[in-house]
Design a protein around this motif. Structure first.
Motif, PDB file in Angstrom:
ATOM      1  N   GLY A  32       0.792  -1.229   0.000  1.00 26.89           N
ATOM      2  CA  GLY A  32       0.000   0.000   0.000  1.00 26.89           C
ATOM      3  C   GLY A  32       0.819   1.270   0.000  1.00 26.89           C
ATOM      4  O   GLY A  32       1.948   1.288  -0.490  1.00 26.89           O
ATOM      5  N   ASP A  33       0.287   2.323   0.530  1.00 24.18           N
ATOM      6  CA  ASP A  33       0.935   3.630   0.440  1.00 24.18           C
ATOM      7  C   ASP A  33       1.995   3.784   1.506  1.00 24.18           C
ATOM      8  O   ASP A  33       1.689   3.950   2.674  1.00 24.18           O
ATOM      9  CB  ASP A  33      -0.106   4.744   0.597  1.00 24.18           C
ATOM     10  N   ARG A  34       3.248   3.721   1.070  1.00 20.04           N
ATOM     11  CA  ARG A  34       4.327   4.029   2.005  1.00 20.04           C
ATOM     12  C   ARG A  34       4.817   5.414   1.680  1.00 20.04           C
ATOM     13  O   ARG A  34       4.969   5.780   0.516  1.00 20.04           O
ATOM     14  CB  ARG A  34       5.460   3.034   1.844  1.00 20.04           C
ATOM     15  N   PRO A 188      -4.593  -2.729  -3.157  1.00 12.99           N
ATOM     16  CA  PRO A 188      -4.246  -1.775  -2.101  1.00 12.99           C
ATOM     17  C   PRO A 188      -3.647  -0.488  -2.644  1.00 12.99           C
ATOM     18  O   PRO A 188      -3.602   0.504  -1.940  1.00 12.99           O
ATOM     19  CB  PRO A 188      -3.222  -2.538  -1.256  1.00 12.99           C
ATOM     20  N   ASP A 189      -3.138  -0.518  -3.880  1.00 11.67           N
ATOM     21  CA  ASP A 189      -2.549   0.686  -4.466  1.00 11.67           C
ATOM     22  C   ASP A 189      -3.541   1.449  -5.330  1.00 11.67           C
ATOM     23  O   ASP A 189      -3.148   2.239  -6.176  1.00 11.67           O
ATOM     24  CB  ASP A 189      -1.360   0.302  -5.352  1.00 11.67           C
ATOM     25  N   SER A 190      -4.829   1.215  -5.140  1.00 14.57           N
ATOM     26  CA  SER A 190      -5.790   1.760  -6.093  1.00 14.57           C
ATOM     27  C   SER A 190      -5.873   3.284  -6.001  1.00 14.57           C
ATOM     28  O   SER A 190      -5.669   3.879  -4.954  1.00 14.57           O
ATOM     29  CB  SER A 190      -7.167   1.168  -5.835  1.00 14.57           C
ATOM     30  N   TYR A 191      -6.134   3.906  -7.133  1.00 11.42           N
ATOM     31  CA  TYR A 191      -6.390   5.343  -7.191  1.00 11.42           C
ATOM     32  C   TYR A 191      -7.392   5.559  -8.302  1.00 11.42           C
ATOM     33  O   TYR A 191      -7.626   4.671  -9.118  1.00 11.42           O
ATOM     34  CB  TYR A 191      -5.102   6.129  -7.450  1.00 11.42           C
ATOM     35  N   ALA A 192      -8.029   6.704  -8.304  1.00  4.75           N
ATOM     36  CA  ALA A 192      -9.040   6.971  -9.322  1.00  4.75           C
ATOM     37  C   ALA A 192      -8.679   8.252 -10.056  1.00  4.75           C
ATOM     38  O   ALA A 192      -8.124   9.178  -9.480  1.00  4.75           O
ATOM     39  CB  ALA A 192     -10.406   7.116  -8.679  1.00  4.75           C
ATOM     40  N   ILE A 193      -8.965   8.292 -11.340  1.00  5.39           N
ATOM     41  CA  ILE A 193      -8.689   9.469 -12.151  1.00  5.39           C
ATOM     42  C   ILE A 193     -10.027  10.067 -12.570  1.00  5.39           C
ATOM     43  O   ILE A 193     -10.813   9.407 -13.253  1.00  5.39           O
ATOM     44  CB  ILE A 193      -7.872   9.103 -13.401  1.00  5.39           C
TER      45      ILE A 193
ATOM     46  N   GLY B  73       6.932  -1.748  -6.798  1.00  7.89           N
ATOM     47  CA  GLY B  73       5.665  -1.124  -7.130  1.00  7.89           C
ATOM     48  C   GLY B  73       4.604  -1.498  -6.131  1.00  7.89           C
ATOM     49  O   GLY B  73       3.941  -0.655  -5.552  1.00  7.89           O
ATOM     50  N   ALA B  74       4.453  -2.790  -5.896  1.00  5.36           N
ATOM     51  CA  ALA B  74       3.371  -3.251  -5.042  1.00  5.36           C
ATOM     52  C   ALA B  74       3.863  -3.501  -3.624  1.00  5.36           C
ATOM     53  O   ALA B  74       3.375  -2.890  -2.677  1.00  5.36           O
ATOM     54  CB  ALA B  74       2.774  -4.522  -5.634  1.00  5.36           C
ATOM     55  N   MET B  75       4.789  -4.414  -3.469  1.00  2.84           N
ATOM     56  CA  MET B  75       5.288  -4.737  -2.131  1.00  2.84           C
ATOM     57  C   MET B  75       6.661  -5.373  -2.238  1.00  2.84           C
ATOM     58  O   MET B  75       7.096  -5.776  -3.306  1.00  2.84           O
ATOM     59  CB  MET B  75       4.313  -5.695  -1.441  1.00  2.84           C
ATOM     60  N   LEU B  76       7.350  -5.467  -1.098  1.00  3.68           N
ATOM     61  CA  LEU B  76       8.655  -6.112  -1.050  1.00  3.68           C
ATOM     62  C   LEU B  76       8.474  -7.556  -0.622  1.00  3.68           C
ATOM     63  O   LEU B  76       7.666  -7.842   0.247  1.00  3.68           O
ATOM     64  CB  LEU B  76       9.566  -5.407  -0.048  1.00  3.68           C
ATOM     65  N   GLY B  77       9.210  -8.452  -1.220  1.00  4.12           N
ATOM     66  CA  GLY B  77       9.222  -9.812  -0.691  1.00  4.12           C
ATOM     67  C   GLY B  77       8.771 -10.924  -1.609  1.00  4.12           C
ATOM     68  O   GLY B  77       9.283 -12.024  -1.474  1.00  4.12           O
ATOM     69  N   MET B 118       3.436 -19.472  -7.707  1.00  2.00           N
ATOM     70  CA  MET B 118       3.482 -18.896  -6.355  1.00  2.00           C
ATOM     71  C   MET B 118       3.288 -17.394  -6.402  1.00  2.00           C
ATOM     72  O   MET B 118       2.593 -16.820  -5.556  1.00  2.00           O
ATOM     73  CB  MET B 118       4.811 -19.231  -5.683  1.00  2.00           C
ATOM     74  N   LEU B 119       3.904 -16.744  -7.409  1.00  4.78           N
ATOM     75  CA  LEU B 119       3.717 -15.291  -7.539  1.00  4.78           C
ATOM     76  C   LEU B 119       2.253 -14.977  -7.791  1.00  4.78           C
ATOM     77  O   LEU B 119       1.690 -14.042  -7.205  1.00  4.78           O
ATOM     78  CB  LEU B 119       4.555 -14.752  -8.694  1.00  4.78           C
ATOM     79  N   PHE B 120       1.634 -15.785  -8.656  1.00  2.00           N
ATOM     80  CA  PHE B 120       0.201 -15.605  -8.920  1.00  2.00           C
ATOM     81  C   PHE B 120      -0.577 -15.702  -7.616  1.00  2.00           C
ATOM     82  O   PHE B 120      -1.442 -14.867  -7.328  1.00  2.00           O
ATOM     83  CB  PHE B 120      -0.274 -16.670  -9.913  1.00  2.00           C
ATOM     84  N   GLY B 121      -0.224 -16.720  -6.800  1.00  2.00           N
ATOM     85  CA  GLY B 121      -0.932 -16.909  -5.533  1.00  2.00           C
ATOM     86  C   GLY B 121      -0.754 -15.720  -4.607  1.00  2.00           C
ATOM     87  O   GLY B 121      -1.719 -15.216  -4.031  1.00  2.00           O
ATOM     88  N   ILE B 122       0.510 -15.246  -4.483  1.00  2.00           N
ATOM     89  CA  ILE B 122       0.775 -14.126  -3.572  1.00  2.00           C
ATOM     90  C   ILE B 122       0.013 -12.883  -4.024  1.00  2.00           C
ATOM     91  O   ILE B 122      -0.649 -12.207  -3.235  1.00  2.00           O
ATOM     92  CB  ILE B 122       2.289 -13.837  -3.512  1.00  2.00           C
ATOM     93  N   TYR B 123       0.076 -12.595  -5.327  1.00  2.00           N
ATOM     94  CA  TYR B 123      -0.596 -11.385  -5.805  1.00  2.00           C
ATOM     95  C   TYR B 123      -2.110 -11.519  -5.694  1.00  2.00           C
ATOM     96  O   TYR B 123      -2.805 -10.522  -5.539  1.00  2.00           O
ATOM     97  CB  TYR B 123      -0.192 -11.089  -7.249  1.00  2.00           C
ATOM     98  N   THR B 124      -2.612 -12.750  -5.786  1.00  2.00           N
ATOM     99  CA  THR B 124      -4.060 -12.925  -5.625  1.00  2.00           C
ATOM    100  C   THR B 124      -4.468 -12.726  -4.163  1.00  2.00           C
ATOM    101  O   THR B 124      -5.477 -12.092  -3.883  1.00  2.00           O
ATOM    102  CB  THR B 124      -4.488 -14.315  -6.105  1.00  2.00           C
ATOM    103  N   VAL B 125      -3.663 -13.270  -3.252  1.00  2.00           N
ATOM    104  CA  VAL B 125      -3.985 -13.124  -1.826  1.00  2.00           C
ATOM    105  C   VAL B 125      -4.006 -11.657  -1.428  1.00  2.00           C
ATOM    106  O   VAL B 125      -4.883 -11.203  -0.706  1.00  2.00           O
ATOM    107  CB  VAL B 125      -2.965 -13.907  -0.973  1.00  2.00           C
ATOM    108  N   PHE B 126      -3.022 -10.875  -1.945  1.00  2.00           N
ATOM    109  CA  PHE B 126      -2.978  -9.464  -1.594  1.00  2.00           C
ATOM    110  C   PHE B 126      -3.818  -8.593  -2.521  1.00  2.00           C
ATOM    111  O   PHE B 126      -3.628  -7.387  -2.578  1.00  2.00           O
ATOM    112  CB  PHE B 126      -1.531  -8.973  -1.562  1.00  2.00           C
ATOM    113  N   LYS B 127      -4.668  -9.220  -3.321  1.00  2.00           N
ATOM    114  CA  LYS B 127      -5.661  -8.520  -4.131  1.00  2.00           C
ATOM    115  C   LYS B 127      -5.075  -7.655  -5.245  1.00  2.00           C
ATOM    116  O   LYS B 127      -5.697  -6.699  -5.687  1.00  2.00           O
ATOM    117  CB  LYS B 127      -6.557  -7.629  -3.250  1.00  2.00           C
ATOM    118  N   PHE B 128      -3.848  -7.957  -5.691  1.00  2.00           N
ATOM    119  CA  PHE B 128      -3.334  -7.223  -6.843  1.00  2.00           C
ATOM    120  C   PHE B 128      -3.828  -7.833  -8.134  1.00  2.00           C
ATOM    121  O   PHE B 128      -3.754  -7.238  -9.182  1.00  2.00           O
ATOM    122  CB  PHE B 128      -1.806  -7.206  -6.835  1.00  2.00           C
TER     123      PHE B 128
END
Lengths: 301, 176
Positions: A32-34, A188-193, B73-77, B118-128
């Motif tokens: 999210g937003d850091r 979690p990084d969503s934004y709207a334009i 962009g999204a998260m670390l790890g 696994m990447l697909f799973g992680i990004y799905t769990v965190f709703k990306f």
């Protein structure tokens, strides 16, 4: 399960679980937003960014050279087209300056607040792409401008064709652009334009998700009551600036389909982005507010 | 003492730079949405099979974290975890200093499939990600697998030659 215990040994399984928990915690914390990055991150990003710039320079030059050669045949036709366009633009520029001066004086008379003025003016900072992350779920590119050049997190980034993404993190000398193709309402990084059609003032919609299967931006919440401002096929969609996040006039794309939304009260438009997300050359960071030097002017790309 | 090991780690870093800053400029345009050319990962699988699973795990975690930080962009790890974990598991199962070409080819394919899933799973769990797995499978997991497999075939001979020149030390764990 017992077989797994025997295979790894109790100790290793324990370590594995701890590592798993630590990584999930790391992902959760950095989600999210850091606001800022810690110094190790900045250090790694700046040093790697510098080496990437060094590596990328000859590579992009060579690939540009090959592209130029393959396009050599079209040069004359393109030159003619551009000459006509330049003549047109020069005529339009005179009108534009007159209108702009009048507009500004009107704004002064109407006592526009500082934020309103910031939202209606913008300037562009040129940036070179130094590296690309070809990840479908987390598409990012790194550019070679950073906080030292006045770039802040959350600024829009465009190519010459249209909006590409927003700045997600930046260090002193590099910044990372999160592409608009990862735009999603649930993320979690969503934004709207806040968006509008460029020739129809008064039309309004919100762009807040991207359909990866069809490669279309979705613009929701359109009220097509008034036939004069109704958004239709072929309209050019630009940011309206009314959200206060992005300045107005950033091109998003062309409307392809307009259909009724799920509940039938509003309309949803599918927009084909004008920027292509495959060919990386120069990008422009859109910085709200007038340019610091008058020489660059409005600097429209 | 030779500097072969250090040079190889440095080459891995050069490959990391190459896949981010050079390759996207030369790849055909139509391939771009289907490929994540994670070439460093292929080399790390070679390390896990021909040297030791711990070496593979640590290299995977370090270069994965480098990838995470540089393209934050999204998260670390996610990359750090998946690359380290996949290298460890495949090293555990397939570690064989004299593994022939078909084995390493299979390992790279399985590893690529595991990592992308696994990447697909992680990004799905965190709703990306909100798309179904079968779309991801066709869109990038299978093209990735083929691309990385072909890359493994290309680098097999030079890497194997380097590894055969390096003496194995079975007792001490090799970090980097």
């Amino acid at each position: 399960m017992f077989a797994l215990f025997r295979m790894l040994g109790n100790r290793k399984l324990f370590i594995l679980l701890i590592v798993l928990v630590l990584f999930i915690a790391l992902m959760g914390v950095t989600l999210g937003d850091r606001v800022g990055l810690t110094w190790p991150e900045k250090f790694v990003k700046d040093t790697v960014g510098f080496t990437q710039r060094v590596v990328n320079k000859p590579a992009s030059a060579v690939s540009g050279f090959f592209k130029d050669i393959s396009e050599l045949g079209d040069v004359y036709a393109e030159n003619d087209r551009l000459r006509i366009k330049v003549a047109q633009l020069e005529r339009d520029q005179v009108d534009y300056h007159i209108e702009k001066a009048r507009n500004e004086s009107l704004k002064k008379d109407l006592d526009f607040t500082k934020t309103q003025q910031m939202n209606s003016s913008k300037h562009y900072r040129f940036a070179q792409v130094v590296s690309v992350n070809e990840d479908v779920n987390n598409p990012t590119v790194n550019i070679d401008v950073g906080a030292k050049d006045g770039v802040k997190a959350g600024m829009a980034v465009t190519s010459t064709e249209g909006m590409v993404g927003v700045i997600s993190t930046m260090t002193d000398y590099t910044s990372t652009v999160q592409l608009i193709t990862s735009l999603s309402q649930t993320s979690p990084d969503s934004y709207a334009i806040a968006a509008t059609a460029d020739t129809k003032p008064g039309s309004f919609g919100v762009v807040e998700s991207y359909d990866k299967t069809e490669n279309r931006l979705l613009m929701t919440g359109i009220k097509n009551d008034n036939p004069k401002t109704a958004i239709k096929y072929g309209d050019k969609i630009v940011s309206s600036g009314s959200g206060g996040v992005f300045p107005s006039g950033i091109v998003l794309g062309i409307v392809q389909v307009v259909e009724k939304s799920k509940f039938g009260l509003t309309w949803t438009a599918k927009i084909r982005p004008t920027a292509d997300f495959q060919e990386w050359g120069g990008l422009f960071v859109v910085i709200p507010g007038a340019a610091p030097s008058t020489e660059t002017g409005d600097g429209t790309p | 003492m030779t500097w072969r090991k250090q040079v190889l780690v440095l080459l891995l870093f050069v490959l990391f730079l190459f896949e981010g800053s050079v390759l996207p400029w030369f790849m055909p345009k139509s391939w771009a949405p289907h490929l994540m050319p994670n070439l460093v990962f292929v080399c790390i699988l070679f390390v896990a099979v021909y040297r030791h699973r711990y070496a593979g795990m640590i290299l995977g975690a370090v270069f994965g974290m480098l990838h995470d930080v540089v393209y934050y962009g999204a998260m670390l790890g996610p990359y750090s975890f998946t690359m380290g974990f996949t290298a460890y598991v495949l090293g555990l199962i397939f570690q064989l200093p004299k593994a022939p070409l078909p084995v390493i080819f299979g390992v790279v394919m399985i590893g690529s499939f595991m990592m992308d899933s696994m990447l697909f799973g992680i990004y799905t769990v965190f709703k990306f990600n909100e798309l179904p797995y079968n779309w991801a499978l066709i869109q990038y997991i299978i093209p990735d697998l083929l691309f990385r497999g072909i890359f493994a075939l290309i680098i097999y001979v030079p890497i194997r030659r380097q590894f055969d020149k390096m003496p194995l030390r079975p007792k001490k764990s090799e970090k980097e």
